[in-house]
Design a protein around this motif. Structure first.
Motif, PDB file in Angstrom:
ATOM      1  N   ASN A 294       4.355   5.262   3.462  1.00 18.44           N
ATOM      2  CA  ASN A 294       3.644   6.512   3.703  1.00 18.44           C
ATOM      3  C   ASN A 294       4.527   7.668   3.262  1.00 18.44           C
ATOM      4  O   ASN A 294       5.524   7.991   3.918  1.00 18.44           O
ATOM      5  CB  ASN A 294       3.287   6.639   5.185  1.00 18.44           C
ATOM      6  CG  ASN A 294       2.442   7.863   5.462  1.00 18.44           C
ATOM      7  OD1 ASN A 294       1.691   8.305   4.597  1.00 18.44           O
ATOM      8  ND2 ASN A 294       2.572   8.424   6.653  1.00 18.44           N
ATOM      9  N   ALA A 295       4.146   8.308   2.160  1.00 14.57           N
ATOM     10  CA  ALA A 295       4.942   9.403   1.604  1.00 14.57           C
ATOM     11  C   ALA A 295       4.637  10.742   2.245  1.00 14.57           C
ATOM     12  O   ALA A 295       5.311  11.730   1.958  1.00 14.57           O
ATOM     13  CB  ALA A 295       4.712   9.498   0.095  1.00 14.57           C
ATOM     14  N   GLY A 296       3.622  10.789   3.124  1.00 15.84           N
ATOM     15  CA  GLY A 296       3.259  12.038   3.769  1.00 15.84           C
ATOM     16  C   GLY A 296       3.319  11.948   5.276  1.00 15.84           C
ATOM     17  O   GLY A 296       4.250  11.385   5.852  1.00 15.84           O
ATOM     18  N   GLY A 297       2.294  12.493   5.947  1.00 19.15           N
ATOM     19  CA  GLY A 297       2.255  12.490   7.407  1.00 19.15           C
ATOM     20  C   GLY A 297       1.215  11.518   7.937  1.00 19.15           C
ATOM     21  O   GLY A 297       0.747  10.629   7.239  1.00 19.15           O
TER      22      GLY A 297
ATOM     23  N   ASN B  33      -4.480  10.341   2.652  1.00 16.88           N
ATOM     24  CA  ASN B  33      -4.832  10.381   4.091  1.00 16.88           C
ATOM     25  C   ASN B  33      -4.824  11.797   4.682  1.00 16.88           C
ATOM     26  O   ASN B  33      -4.995  11.970   5.885  1.00 16.88           O
ATOM     27  CB  ASN B  33      -3.905   9.472   4.896  1.00 16.88           C
ATOM     28  CG  ASN B  33      -2.470   9.963   4.973  1.00 16.88           C
ATOM     29  OD1 ASN B  33      -2.153  11.051   4.475  1.00 16.88           O
ATOM     30  ND2 ASN B  33      -1.598   9.189   5.570  1.00 16.88           N
ATOM     31  N   PHE B  34      -4.612  12.809   3.829  1.00 12.22           N
ATOM     32  CA  PHE B  34      -4.649  14.220   4.238  1.00 12.22           C
ATOM     33  C   PHE B  34      -3.653  14.537   5.360  1.00 12.22           C
ATOM     34  O   PHE B  34      -3.821  15.521   6.087  1.00 12.22           O
ATOM     35  CB  PHE B  34      -6.063  14.626   4.674  1.00 12.22           C
ATOM     36  CG  PHE B  34      -7.100  14.384   3.625  1.00 12.22           C
ATOM     37  CD1 PHE B  34      -7.150  15.180   2.486  1.00 12.22           C
ATOM     38  CD2 PHE B  34      -8.005  13.337   3.740  1.00 12.22           C
ATOM     39  CE1 PHE B  34      -8.092  14.938   1.491  1.00 12.22           C
ATOM     40  CE2 PHE B  34      -8.953  13.089   2.751  1.00 12.22           C
ATOM     41  CZ  PHE B  34      -8.993  13.891   1.633  1.00 12.22           C
ATOM     42  N   ASP B  35      -2.611  13.707   5.502  1.00  8.45           N
ATOM     43  CA  ASP B  35      -1.603  13.900   6.558  1.00  8.45           C
ATOM     44  C   ASP B  35      -2.249  13.957   7.934  1.00  8.45           C
ATOM     45  O   ASP B  35      -1.724  14.596   8.864  1.00  8.45           O
ATOM     46  CB  ASP B  35      -0.776  15.175   6.323  1.00  8.45           C
ATOM     47  CG  ASP B  35       0.102  15.075   5.086  1.00  8.45           C
ATOM     48  OD1 ASP B  35       0.462  13.941   4.714  1.00  8.45           O
ATOM     49  OD2 ASP B  35       0.427  16.123   4.497  1.00  8.45           O
TER      50      ASP B  35
ATOM     51  N   ALA C 105       0.836  -1.206   0.000  1.00  4.12           N
ATOM     52  CA  ALA C 105       0.000   0.000   0.000  1.00  4.12           C
ATOM     53  C   ALA C 105       0.869   1.255   0.000  1.00  4.12           C
ATOM     54  O   ALA C 105       1.940   1.285   0.609  1.00  4.12           O
ATOM     55  CB  ALA C 105      -0.915  -0.004   1.217  1.00  4.12           C
ATOM     56  N   THR C 106       0.378   2.293  -0.673  1.00  4.17           N
ATOM     57  CA  THR C 106       1.048   3.591  -0.715  1.00  4.17           C
ATOM     58  C   THR C 106       0.076   4.669  -0.245  1.00  4.17           C
ATOM     59  O   THR C 106      -1.058   4.738  -0.720  1.00  4.17           O
ATOM     60  CB  THR C 106       1.509   3.927  -2.148  1.00  4.17           C
ATOM     61  OG1 THR C 106       2.228   2.816  -2.691  1.00  4.17           O
ATOM     62  CG2 THR C 106       2.398   5.151  -2.150  1.00  4.17           C
ATOM     63  N   LEU C 107       0.531   5.504   0.689  1.00  6.49           N
ATOM     64  CA  LEU C 107      -0.291   6.587   1.224  1.00  6.49           C
ATOM     65  C   LEU C 107       0.379   7.928   0.940  1.00  6.49           C
ATOM     66  O   LEU C 107       1.605   8.045   1.045  1.00  6.49           O
ATOM     67  CB  LEU C 107      -0.480   6.442   2.738  1.00  6.49           C
ATOM     68  CG  LEU C 107      -1.543   5.482   3.275  1.00  6.49           C
ATOM     69  CD1 LEU C 107      -1.281   4.048   2.819  1.00  6.49           C
ATOM     70  CD2 LEU C 107      -1.573   5.527   4.798  1.00  6.49           C
ATOM     71  N   VAL C 108      -0.417   8.922   0.580  1.00  8.13           N
ATOM     72  CA  VAL C 108       0.072  10.298   0.439  1.00  8.13           C
ATOM     73  C   VAL C 108      -0.898  11.220   1.163  1.00  8.13           C
ATOM     74  O   VAL C 108      -2.075  10.885   1.355  1.00  8.13           O
ATOM     75  CB  VAL C 108       0.208  10.734  -1.036  1.00  8.13           C
ATOM     76  CG1 VAL C 108       1.209   9.870  -1.778  1.00  8.13           C
ATOM     77  CG2 VAL C 108      -1.152  10.730  -1.738  1.00  8.13           C
ATOM     78  N   GLY C 109      -0.402  12.395   1.569  1.00  8.20           N
ATOM     79  CA  GLY C 109      -1.287  13.371   2.190  1.00  8.20           C
ATOM     80  C   GLY C 109      -2.189  14.032   1.171  1.00  8.20           C
ATOM     81  O   GLY C 109      -3.387  14.201   1.379  1.00  8.20           O
ATOM     82  N   SER C 110      -1.597  14.401   0.032  1.00 10.37           N
ATOM     83  CA  SER C 110      -2.340  15.014  -1.065  1.00 10.37           C
ATOM     84  C   SER C 110      -1.463  14.949  -2.308  1.00 10.37           C
ATOM     85  O   SER C 110      -0.248  15.141  -2.229  1.00 10.37           O
ATOM     86  CB  SER C 110      -2.683  16.470  -0.753  1.00 10.37           C
ATOM     87  OG  SER C 110      -3.148  17.138  -1.919  1.00 10.37           O
TER      88      SER C 110
END
Length: 347
Positions: free
Chosen positions: A259-262, A233-235, A196-201
């Protein structure tokens, strides 16, 4: 007859009977260096004809100390990472010998484009130069254009924007960060299972480039089919918790999360609380005191970290240079990042 080599910082240090690090601090305007020591470094540089003598003279001349007003627009004030960045910026500006001033730091919890535009212009109206973390959006670009009309240097931090008027970018090479995360996961997560890959925006170009780098690595090694659709995930830790819980519920074979963001706290909470006991390999950005226990007990396997002290030094250096004109500001200043596992966890 061999040509005489140009004197180096080490030669200045020997002549002044100080360490090379002290010469560096004088040269780059960083304290603490006592005036007597700084004067000795200047005299040594004069005696041997050191090529950076004009800059050393400028740094050690008290009459050249200038008041500067540096403005910063950072993200969520409750985020420990941004608090650490703010602390680093304050310390670095305070340590400078050639300028003095207090950084004007504003945290923005509402990260909509309009809110960011207003804050950037507000801070820009009362400072000599502005640096910010923001999404790439036409309204943010308009703010940069307006500050350009006011002759204000503008810097983007950690994530760039598509505006021609930006003076410079200071941060990491986000594509390299993403590819490094992919490399680590490919070695730690085994050959089977979903990732899985997550970004804030996706409007944060830094996070978008990290995701692209991450996916490009798995595409190159022929394992792109393992990658799930990227989730935003909107950080936000609560959103990250819900997203991670859903991933664990739906994918019994979940092998890894990048997780590429917060929002890392939420990922940790979800993994610890999930009834399955699944422990996917997890790679996140930026270690903080809040996430340190998760690295120690293996809930998070690796952090890809901004070196905050070096980052703060680069930011203040570029902003000061743009104001007082010692040299042109660098348009793109990228820093090496730290790869932290439990085994090399800093004290």
């Amino acid at each position: 007859m061999a040509a005489k080599s140009r004197p180096t910082a080490a030669d200045v240090a020997r002549r002044a009977d100080v360490g090379v690090a002290t010469v560096d601090r004088v040269l780059n305007g960083r304290a603490p260096v006592r005036k007597e020591t700084a004067d000795r470094v200047r005299e040594a540089a004069e005696a041997i004809g050191y090529h950076a003598l004009p800059l050393i003279r400028h740094r050690t001349n008290a009459r050249n100390v200038r008041n500067v007003r540096l403005g910063f627009v950072l993200q969520k004030g409750t985020d420990p990472f941004y608090q650490n960045v703010a602390t680093g910026l304050r310390k670095e500006l305070l340590s400078r010998l050639d300028v003095k001033g207090k950084p004007d730091i504003v945290f923005v919890d509402d990260i909509t484009a309009e809110s960011l535009r207003k804050k950037i212009l507000e801070v820009g109206s009362r400072t000599d130069a502005v640096a910010f973390v923001a999404i790439d959006h036409p309204l943010v670009v308009l703010a940069v254009d307006e500050l350009n009309l006011r002759k204000k240097p503008v810097f983007t931090l950690l994530s760039g924007i598509s505006a021609s008027g930006v003076t410079g970018y200071i941060g990491l090479d986000s594509r390299k960060v993403g590819r490094t995360g992919a490399f680590i996961i490919s070695k730690m997560a085994g050959a089977k299972g979903k990732i899985a890959t997550l970004v804030g925006s996706h409007r944060y170009l830094g996070q978008d480039h990290s995701e692209m780098g991450f996916r490009s690595y798995f595409r190159e090694i022929g394992e792109e089919a393992r990658l799930l659709e990227t989730i935003v995930n909107f950080d936000d830790p609560e959103v990250a918790r819900e997203v991670t819980t859903s991933l664990l519920d739906r994918h019994a074979d979940l092998a890894a999360i990048y997780n590429a963001g917060g929002g890392q706290d939420g990922i940790v909470q979800a993994i610890r609380a999930h009834s399955s006991g699944q422990r996917p390999v997890v790679v996140c950005n930026d270690l903080t005191d809040a996430t340190r226990p998760a690295l120690i007990d293996g809930v998070i396997n690796c952090f890809l970290c901004l070196p905050i002290e070096a980052f703060a030094r680069a930011v203040i250096d570029e902003m000061v240079s743009s104001i007082i004109g010692i040299r042109p500001a660098a348009p793109n200043r990228t820093l090496p990042f730290d790869v932290i596992f439990a085994e090399n966890l800093p004290a």
